[in-house]
Enzyme design. Structure first.
Site, PDB file in Angstrom:
ATOM      1  N   ASP A 199       0.825  -1.210   0.000  1.00 57.35           N
ATOM      2  CA  ASP A 199       0.000   0.000   0.000  1.00 57.35           C
ATOM      3  C   ASP A 199       0.858   1.258   0.000  1.00 57.35           C
ATOM      4  O   ASP A 199       1.440   1.613   1.022  1.00 57.35           O
ATOM      5  CB  ASP A 199      -0.923  -0.019   1.216  1.00 57.35           C
ATOM      6  N   ASP A 428      -1.464   5.225  -6.461  1.00 50.71           N
ATOM      7  CA  ASP A 428      -1.820   4.419  -5.297  1.00 50.71           C
ATOM      8  C   ASP A 428      -1.905   2.945  -5.662  1.00 50.71           C
ATOM      9  O   ASP A 428      -2.748   2.538  -6.459  1.00 50.71           O
ATOM     10  CB  ASP A 428      -3.162   4.910  -4.740  1.00 50.71           C
TER      11      ASP A 428
END
Length: 554
Positions: A199, A428
């Site tokens: 992440d 992301d």
């Protein structure tokens, strides 16, 4: 048709309710109490202690194994390198899926991913909102970021320098209904294997720990601190405790109890959160080094005192992972904490989601010579410092979008970061699809619909649009217009068709893998568009690199 309509209404209601939430309860320590009324409350598990450790034990049946040997960088880039030659380059394996698992149907996987994305976007919005409110009620302290970096620098870390590639394994979570990518890590002494979500949109590393009072289902056993001789709780009196957000209401730190642990709370949106003890642990990483400038030698390197969350209350759409590995720009991320070992650069290459179980790729910490030599490597600037409203995110500045070779007439202010911290574009790895601010998305969607001819438009398919019936056409890709992102500094990121159109079987329908973000100016380049690109995050030069690559070969 009834089933499709019902599903569409269900997802539509879910998306509408998720985007309708404008306020969040902040989890920032020492926030002015008057600010709390500005944010909606989040229910926290009612617990009396963070100190209890159960007598139950867990063990992993996955032995530590060495990665494939790989070439390493000589530490120099054309025109000189900003990295210390002594810094390592670390390569970690990225697997698509575990052997023996049955792939989830594309449609079902898409629904899961879209629902998870909605929650994630809501989270990103609220983190920005929290930062805005914090800045409204308290004057930003100029020393905040440097203090965090100093605290990490003061913590015991790697005691020697290495030259080599640190390597880890990544795999796609598609078979588990997840749109994220997982990384294999080895934690504790002796080291045990766990899979964590990769992440780049958050910084806290955490894992589900025993006793797990309220935990989601994961593959394999929970991490047990009692089985590791290197686990250490961080005291609530330790200055490092200020780096994490505490549960609300916070538990008082008693002056007479030096052993009292540091509790943390990290929120991801809706019911997704983790709560537990802030601690340190040893991570075992794989290192390939150069011997006499030619031979390669494999080492197992123990990185001590890595700060992480030992989560006893964990909820959310994490689909089989044991926890999360934060790679954001914040000081707590795995990338930031390992800078003393490998420098200020890391890169990854995500295999395509439809590859078979034997396909793997790598996450690389440190300078990668092969990537820097790639003639197709392009760079665009990362927006940082005072311009970036949230220091965890990797912001880039889009100028426009190209469809079919045509630069679309999207007002440039659509992409701007506003003075109150909203808008902009982030890269992301934790978001599956790509999302553009609605004004831009509507123009992009219209351009595709105007340029695609000869294929029946499918209007009743939920979530994505436009969708087309390509039944019986083997080479339909040649009829779909090209797609690319033009950045403010002139760099262009061109994508292959499979990165922006999803084919759903057995319906033989292709849909644009791009959505809008209603009620928000935030845009996100998700991991679906990042497939088969080697992507480099260079925080020292504040740039993002991207090169088309067959990731299975990295």
């Amino acid at each position: 048709m009834v089933c499709k309509c019902s599903l569409f209404l269900l997802i539509f209601c879910f998306i509408s309710s998720a985007f309708g939430a404008h306020h969040a309860r902040t989890h920032v320590q020492n926030l002015n109490p008057n600010a709390s009324s500005l944010l909606a409350g989040i229910e926290i598990p009612n617990h009396s202690s963070f100190n209890g450790i159960s007598d139950s034990s867990s063990s992993s049946d996955c032995d530590f194994s060495s990665p494939e040997k790989t070439e390493i960088s000589d530490g120099r880039e054309e025109g000189g390198s900003e990295f210390d030659v002594a810094k390592p380059s670390v390569k970690l394996h990225l697997k698509h899926r575990s052997p023996g698992q049955t792939p989830m149907p594309a449609k079902e996987s898409l629904f899961h991913s879209a629902a998870s994305d909605v929650t994630r976007i809501q989270t990103l919005h609220k983190r920005i909102l929290e930062k805005k409110i914090r800045n409204m009620v308290t004057k930003p302290k100029k020393h905040d970021d440097s203090s965090a970096v100093k605290l990490i620098a003061e913590a015991p870390a790697v005691k020697e320098s290495y030259a080599g590639k640190l390597m880890g394994t990544l795999k796609s979570g598609v078979t588990l209904g997840s749109g994220e990518y997982f990384m294999d890590v080895f934690l504790g002494t002796p080291p045990k294997h766990f899979s964590l979500i990769l992440d780049t949109g958050s910084d806290l590393n955490w894992i589900q720990c025993t006793p797990c009072h309220d935990c989601f289902e994961q593959t394999g056993p929970h991490y047990d601190p009692k089985e590791s001789s290197s686990y250490r709780n961080i005291s609530c009196h330790d200055r490092r405790c200020s780096l994490v957000s505490s549960p609300d209401p916070p538990r008082p730190c008693k002056a007479e109890d030096e052993s009292q642990t540091c509790p943390y709370f990290y929120w991801y949106g809706d019911s997704s959160n983790t709560t537990g003890d802030f601690a340190t642990e040893t991570f075992t990483v794989n290192l390939t080094t150069n011997v006499d400038g030619h031979k390669q030698q494999h080492q197992e390197v123990q990185v001590e005192n890595v700060m992480f969350g030992c989560g006893h209350w964990n909820r959310g759409l994490f689909h089989g992972a044991a926890g999360l590995l934060g790679l954001g720009r914040g000081p707590l991320s795995f990338a930031s904490q390992l800078q003393s070992l490998y420098g200020h650069s890391f890169s990854y290459c995500l295999v395509d989601r439809d590859s078979n179980s034997s396909v793997s790729s790598k996450l690389i910490f440190g300078e990668d010579k092969d990537l820097l030599k790639n003639p197709e490597l392009n760079f665009t600037s990362l927006i940082g410092g005072n311009e970036a409203p949230v220091d965890v995110f990797y912001y880039v500045h889009i100028k426009s979008v190209l469809v079919g070779g045509e630069t679309l007439d999207i007002p440039e202010h659509t992409w701007d970061l506003t003075s109150d911290g909203f808008g902009g574009t982030i890269v992301d790895s934790g978001t599956t699809l790509s999302y553009f601010a609605d004004p831009a998305y509507n123009i992009i969607k219209k351009a595709f619909m105007e340029k695609i001819k000869g294929y029946p438009l499918v209007n009743d398919f939920p979530i994505l649009e436009p969708c087309y019936n390509v039944s019986g056409v083997a080479d339909y890709k040649k009829d779909l217009p090209s797609f690319g992102i033009l950045f403010n500094d002139g760099a262009v990121w061109n994508f292959p068709v499979e990165n922006y159109f999803i084919k759903l079987e057995p319906e033989e329908i292709v849909c644009l893998a791009v959505l809008g973000t209603p009620r928000s100016a935030l845009s996100i380049i998700g991991n679906y568009q990042q497939q088969n690109f080697h992507i480099m995050y260079d925080t020292k030069k504040s740039r993002l690199g991207f090169a088309p690559t067959r990731c299975a070969d990295v």
